[in-house]
Design a protein around this motif. Structure first.
Motif, mmCIF file in Angstrom:
data_model
loop_
_atom_site.group_PDB
_atom_site.id
_atom_site.type_symbol
_atom_site.label_atom_id
_atom_site.label_comp_id
_atom_site.label_asym_id
_atom_site.label_seq_id
_atom_site.Cartn_x
_atom_site.Cartn_y
_atom_site.Cartn_z
ATOM 1 N N GLU A 37 12.684 -18.249 -22.924
ATOM 2 C CA GLU A 37 13.785 -17.600 -22.180
ATOM 3 C C GLU A 37 15.087 -17.622 -22.964
ATOM 4 O O GLU A 37 15.805 -16.618 -23.021
ATOM 5 C CB GLU A 37 13.992 -18.311 -20.847
ATOM 6 N N GLU A 62 11.089 -4.911 -28.416
ATOM 7 C CA GLU A 62 9.822 -5.259 -27.752
ATOM 8 C C GLU A 62 9.463 -6.670 -28.193
ATOM 9 O O GLU A 62 9.327 -6.941 -29.389
ATOM 10 C CB GLU A 62 8.726 -4.273 -28.172
ATOM 11 N N PHE A 64 7.054 -10.106 -28.267
ATOM 12 C CA PHE A 64 5.649 -10.528 -28.223
ATOM 13 C C PHE A 64 5.598 -12.045 -28.128
ATOM 14 O O PHE A 64 6.441 -12.721 -28.720
ATOM 15 C CB PHE A 64 4.928 -10.136 -29.519
ATOM 16 N N PRO A 65 4.573 -12.577 -27.484
ATOM 17 C CA PRO A 65 4.388 -14.032 -27.571
ATOM 18 C C PRO A 65 4.000 -14.403 -28.996
ATOM 19 O O PRO A 65 3.250 -13.662 -29.644
ATOM 20 C CB PRO A 65 3.260 -14.303 -26.573
ATOM 21 N N GLN B 43 5.369 -34.948 -18.138
ATOM 22 C CA GLN B 43 5.096 -36.332 -18.546
ATOM 23 C C GLN B 43 3.983 -36.955 -17.699
ATOM 24 O O GLN B 43 3.076 -37.589 -18.214
ATOM 25 C CB GLN B 43 6.379 -37.178 -18.400
ATOM 26 N N ARG B 68 8.998 -22.069 -12.576
ATOM 27 C CA ARG B 68 9.357 -21.905 -13.990
ATOM 28 C C ARG B 68 8.431 -20.906 -14.681
ATOM 29 O O ARG B 68 8.851 -20.162 -15.567
ATOM 30 C CB ARG B 68 9.331 -23.256 -14.704
ATOM 31 N N GLN B 71 9.681 -17.565 -14.192
ATOM 32 C CA GLN B 71 10.868 -17.283 -15.022
ATOM 33 C C GLN B 71 10.472 -16.951 -16.457
ATOM 34 O O GLN B 71 11.105 -16.164 -17.131
ATOM 35 C CB GLN B 71 11.800 -18.494 -15.039
ATOM 36 N N ARG B 72 9.403 -17.578 -16.929
ATOM 37 C CA ARG B 72 9.017 -17.429 -18.326
ATOM 38 C C ARG B 72 8.342 -16.092 -18.612
ATOM 39 O O ARG B 72 8.496 -15.520 -19.690
ATOM 40 C CB ARG B 72 8.069 -18.567 -18.736
ATOM 41 N N LEU B 231 -4.751 -7.021 -27.149
ATOM 42 C CA LEU B 231 -3.818 -7.579 -28.146
ATOM 43 C C LEU B 231 -3.552 -6.571 -29.260
ATOM 44 O O LEU B 231 -2.424 -6.428 -29.733
ATOM 45 C CB LEU B 231 -4.421 -8.859 -28.743
ATOM 46 N N GLN B 235 1.193 -2.806 -27.477
ATOM 47 C CA GLN B 235 2.361 -3.511 -28.016
ATOM 48 C C GLN B 235 3.522 -3.551 -27.031
ATOM 49 O O GLN B 235 4.554 -4.129 -27.320
ATOM 50 C CB GLN B 235 2.818 -2.839 -29.307
ATOM 51 N N GLN B 236 3.345 -2.920 -25.891
ATOM 52 C CA GLN B 236 4.438 -2.905 -24.912
ATOM 53 C C GLN B 236 4.116 -3.832 -23.745
ATOM 54 O O GLN B 236 3.006 -3.811 -23.212
ATOM 55 C CB GLN B 236 4.659 -1.483 -24.408
ATOM 56 N N GLU B 237 5.121 -4.599 -23.377
ATOM 57 C CA GLU B 237 4.928 -5.585 -22.317
ATOM 58 C C GLU B 237 4.441 -4.952 -21.022
ATOM 59 O O GLU B 237 3.671 -5.537 -20.278
ATOM 60 C CB GLU B 237 6.236 -6.329 -22.077
ATOM 61 N N ARG B 240 0.701 -5.096 -20.723
ATOM 62 C CA ARG B 240 -0.002 -6.314 -21.117
ATOM 63 C C ARG B 240 -0.801 -6.922 -19.966
ATOM 64 O O ARG B 240 -0.300 -7.016 -18.855
ATOM 65 C CB ARG B 240 1.013 -7.349 -21.601
ATOM 66 N N VAL B 244 -3.419 -11.956 -22.505
ATOM 67 C CA VAL B 244 -2.406 -11.912 -23.560
ATOM 68 C C VAL B 244 -1.136 -12.594 -23.039
ATOM 69 O O VAL B 244 -0.446 -13.292 -23.781
ATOM 70 C CB VAL B 244 -2.116 -10.461 -23.997
ATOM 71 N N GLN B 247 -0.288 -16.294 -23.667
ATOM 72 C CA GLN B 247 0.377 -16.721 -24.900
ATOM 73 C C GLN B 247 1.874 -16.972 -24.685
ATOM 74 O O GLN B 247 2.502 -17.652 -25.489
ATOM 75 C CB GLN B 247 0.202 -15.657 -25.989
ATOM 76 N N TYR B 248 2.453 -16.416 -23.651
ATOM 77 C CA TYR B 248 3.870 -16.647 -23.379
ATOM 78 C C TYR B 248 4.168 -18.127 -23.170
ATOM 79 O O TYR B 248 5.306 -18.570 -23.299
ATOM 80 C CB TYR B 248 4.313 -15.891 -22.117
ATOM 81 N N GLN B 251 4.549 -22.256 -26.591
ATOM 82 C CA GLN B 251 5.694 -22.352 -27.488
ATOM 83 C C GLN B 251 5.531 -23.633 -28.312
ATOM 84 O O GLN B 251 4.481 -24.270 -28.256
ATOM 85 C CB GLN B 251 6.987 -22.396 -26.664
#
Lengths: 419, 292
Positions: A37, A62, A64-65, B43, B68, B71-72, B231, B235-237, B240, B244, B247-248, B251
């Motif tokens: 975010e 655009e 991407f993850p 945790q 959350r 939100q992500r 994938l 290429q556009q959200e 999706r 796929v 993968q968000y 991180q």
């Protein structure tokens, strides 16, 4: 009548706005930060600021993850569907440039003169990409640990030698207070291995590939120095100093702050967690195993796709994004090292006296980019497997010889990768 | 021959149930772990994995991970995309493959067996081997839309649907099932003057509930779990799908609680679909083991 006049004015204003919009040439941009975010907010702000700042170009973003990004770019390149502006992980850039996915970045060198070396992506003598930040690793420990073990504090000018480092691990192991003396982080796989551990090999005097020609790994990945590195690497696990490849990812993420490891080899992105847990956290420079202390360099960078018809517009956006305020925003937002000293001064953690300022100095003094070759993407996988095998007890010389064979065969298969 | 006493019978029943419950628990544990973990802070989630607490709603329980997660990533959009693509593909697949199966079983035409063999042979070709040629093909295919003829199907729903409508496994399922239906029904309908399509629609399909359910569930799972294909072609959200979208959540420092919350949410459509067709699915599986 008033209504009619208002409607006419509104129509005229809309027409002007529309004509301005039509006058702007559209540029598409792909970015790897979907799901983050903070990162998304900053990159969207940069795009919005750029679009509002001039009337020649309009960038559409655009996201991407990260885990899906590289595959998406490669697929789009095959299908002829690349955007104008790409971001690319530093060590991958030569491969994309060689494959034609990227073209040289028409940016005045004076603009990036003050940037950290690891943020500049050169291939074949030309600038292809530039980063807004860099990343660095350090030997993370606590002052209380050094005091308890009666160890001197290494500095950038006077880092620990290899012998001093191993003596520190011996002392930590003998103290019996920690589960392991050292956590190199083998629970993290993939790019972490070449990024974090190839600098040890380079400090021993070896390398993943011979950088003088990039045509072979023979002699550098299996020479005497590399074998010495491999034996040292293996001794970390056979000697009980470090957790091996079966390390639990949770232990990697939290082991140091839970007091399970005396020393941890970790990046600046994890520094805040340690600082928030222990107020005497230290970030020490890499030890010197004989050929100078080294750490990995180069993170994500911006560049122009090989198919873009508007490299000047793409470069205009990238130059716009290189402003100190954005470098500082990314640093404050996601903890990365800003690319310039002036931007570092604007940040919370990297300004002089800041808790993480040492990482900027580490990056500047010890950073070494991974092999600048299109073949690196394969060499990284081979190196990772070799190190994991050695950690698991494989014969060092045989494993490194096999890795050399694999790397050399790949280079030959690809006609030398254009070097 | 020894007789089975009531005590013996009760013991066997108890052992059988104990084994079945054990097997059920093995299958249910991952789901329970997923749901419970989605309610715990990071945790605690990681600490609990070392004990049975991982399967219990204990400690600091809340729906924070769900909030959350929303939100992500645009989870609603991803679920909508997946359900739309999956639903349309399943419907079209059932229609096309059942007609193909019908043609292979009931119609006499030259090369029928050879064609069926060729189609079944494609079962051994992994999708990964044809992904790139298929990508190159769909990137150049024409399409007629509201704005006239355009070229390239990338970044659309159709590119996620059309290449997946016909598949060998579903045709094979229909062929096998249709072979088991009484021929007399077809012949009687022919004598009555029904067309082939009428026979397909009014005679065969009403008898094909179990195979339709089985094929639908299997196809649903394949489509809902699609990762590699969307994938590389999307290429556009806005197009999706859920896998796929997963993968968000990966991180640098993975928020496992959010991952589990996301997985819990995207599992719900699969569970709902399976439960809706469960009875017919079990009937179909059971019938495959019964000789007529």
């Amino acid at each position: 009548m008033k209504l009619k006049r208002l409607a006419a004015c509104s129509l005229a204003a809309q027409s002007l706005a529309l004509s301005a919009a039509f006058a702007q040439t559209p540029l598409s941009m792909w970015y790897h930060g979907a799901g983050n975010e903070v990162e998304s907010v900053i990159i969207n702000q940069i795009v919005a600021d750029f679009n509002a700042s001039q009337s020649d170009w309009v960038v559409s973003l655009e996201s991407f993850p990260q885990g899906a990004y590289n595959d998406s770019v490669v697929a789009a390149a095959l299908a002829g569907n690349l955007p104008d502006i790409l971001d690319v992980d530093g060590p991958v850039m030569p491969n994309w440039a060689w494959a034609g996915y990227m073209q040289p970045l028409p940016l005045d060198e004076a603009v990036i003169a003050d940037f950290l070396p690891g943020t500049k992506g050169y291939w074949d003598g030309q600038l292809y990409s530039i980063g807004l930040w860099d990343a660095a690793v350090a030997l993370v420990t606590r002052q209380s640990t050094l005091d308890a073990l009666d160890l001197r504090t290494p500095t950038l000018d006077e880092p620990w030698s290899g012998e001093e480092f191993m003596a520190a691990l011996d002392a930590a192991k003998a103290a019996g207070e920690w589960e392991y003396a050292f956590d190199p982080g083998l629970a993290w796989t993939g790019e972490w291995f070449p990024y974090a551990f190839s600098p040890f090999l380079q400090s021993f005097g070896g390398d993943i590939v011979d950088r003088s020609s990039y045509q072979s790994a023979d002699g550098v990945l299996n020479g005497d120095e590399a074998i010495a590195f491999g034996e040292w690497w293996q001794s970390l696990f056979t000697g009980g100093y470090a957790p091996g490849t079966s390390q639990d990812p949770a232990a990697r993420d939290n082991g140091f702050v839970e007091g399970r490891y005396a020393f941890s080899w970790n990046g600046n992105w994890a520094a805040l967690n340690a600082l928030n847990t222990f107020d005497d956290t230290l970030f020490l420079p890499a030890p010197d195993f004989g050929h100078g202390p080294k750490i990995g360099a180069a993170s994500w960078q911006f560049g122009v796709s090989g198919t873009s018809q508007h490299p000047d517009g793409a470069a205009a956006f990238i130059e716009f994004a290189l402003q100190d305020e954005y470098l500082a925003a990314f640093s404050d937002g996601i903890g990365l090292i800003p690319a310039t000293a002036s931007a570092a001064e604007m940040t919370e953690h990297y300004a002089e006296g800041g808790a993480m300022a040492v990482f900027f100095d580490l990056s500047e003094a010890q950073g070494l980019v991974r092999p600048v070759s299109p073949g690196y993407v394969v060499q990284a996988l081979v190196f990772e497997k070799a190190l994991a095998d050695i950690a698991n007890g494989a014969d060092v010389a045989d494993t490194l010889d096999a890795a050399v064979d694999e790397i050399d065969a790949d280079i030959a298969r690809n006609g030398g990768y254009g070097h | 021959m020894a007789s089975i006493s009531p005590d013996n019978h009760g013991l066997r029943l108890a052992v059988r149930y104990a084994v079945l419950i054990l097997i059920a628990l093995i299958f249910v544990f991952p789901l329970v772990f997923m749901v419970m973990s989605s309610l715990k802070p990071a945790q605690q989630l990681l600490a609990d994995t070392a004990s049975l607490r991982a399967f219990l709603p204990v400690g600091d329980i809340s729906l924070d991970n769900y909030a959350r997660a929303f939100q992500r990533a645009p989870i609603g959009l991803f679920v909508f995309n997946s359900v739309l693509v999956t639903g349309l593909t399943v419907l079209l697949c059932l229609a096309v493959c059942s007609m193909a199966g019908f043609a292979f079983v009931y119609l006499n035409w030259r090369g029928r067996d050879l064609f069926l063999s060729i189609i079944l042979a494609t079962l051994i070709v992994p999708f990964e081997t044809i992904a790139i040629p298929l990508l190159l093909l769909v990137s150049k295919l024409p399409w007629i839309g509201w704005e006239g003829v355009s070229y390239g199907w990338l970044n659309s729903y159709r590119v996620q649907i059309i290449p997946w409508i016909a598949d060998a496994l579903t045709i094979f399922l229909f062929v096998q099932y249709f072979k088991g239906l009484p021929r007399e029904l077809i012949e009687a309908a022919r004598v009555e003057g029904a067309t082939w399509f009428q026979i397909y629609w009014r005679v065969v399909m009403p008898l094909s509930g179990p195979v339709l359910a089985t094929a639908a569930i299997l196809k649903f799972l394949v489509m809902y779990n699609q990762y590699l294909w969307p994938l590389i072609v999307v290429q556009q959200e806005k197009y999706r799908p859920v896998m796929v979208g997963l993968q968000y959540f990966f991180q640098l420092n993975i928020a496992w609680g959010e991952v589990m919350a996301y997985l819990t949410m995207i599992t719900l459509p699969v569970l709902a679909f399976y439960l809706a067709l469960q009875r017919a699915f079990i009937a179909s599986i059971a019938s495959t083991g019964v000789k007529g």
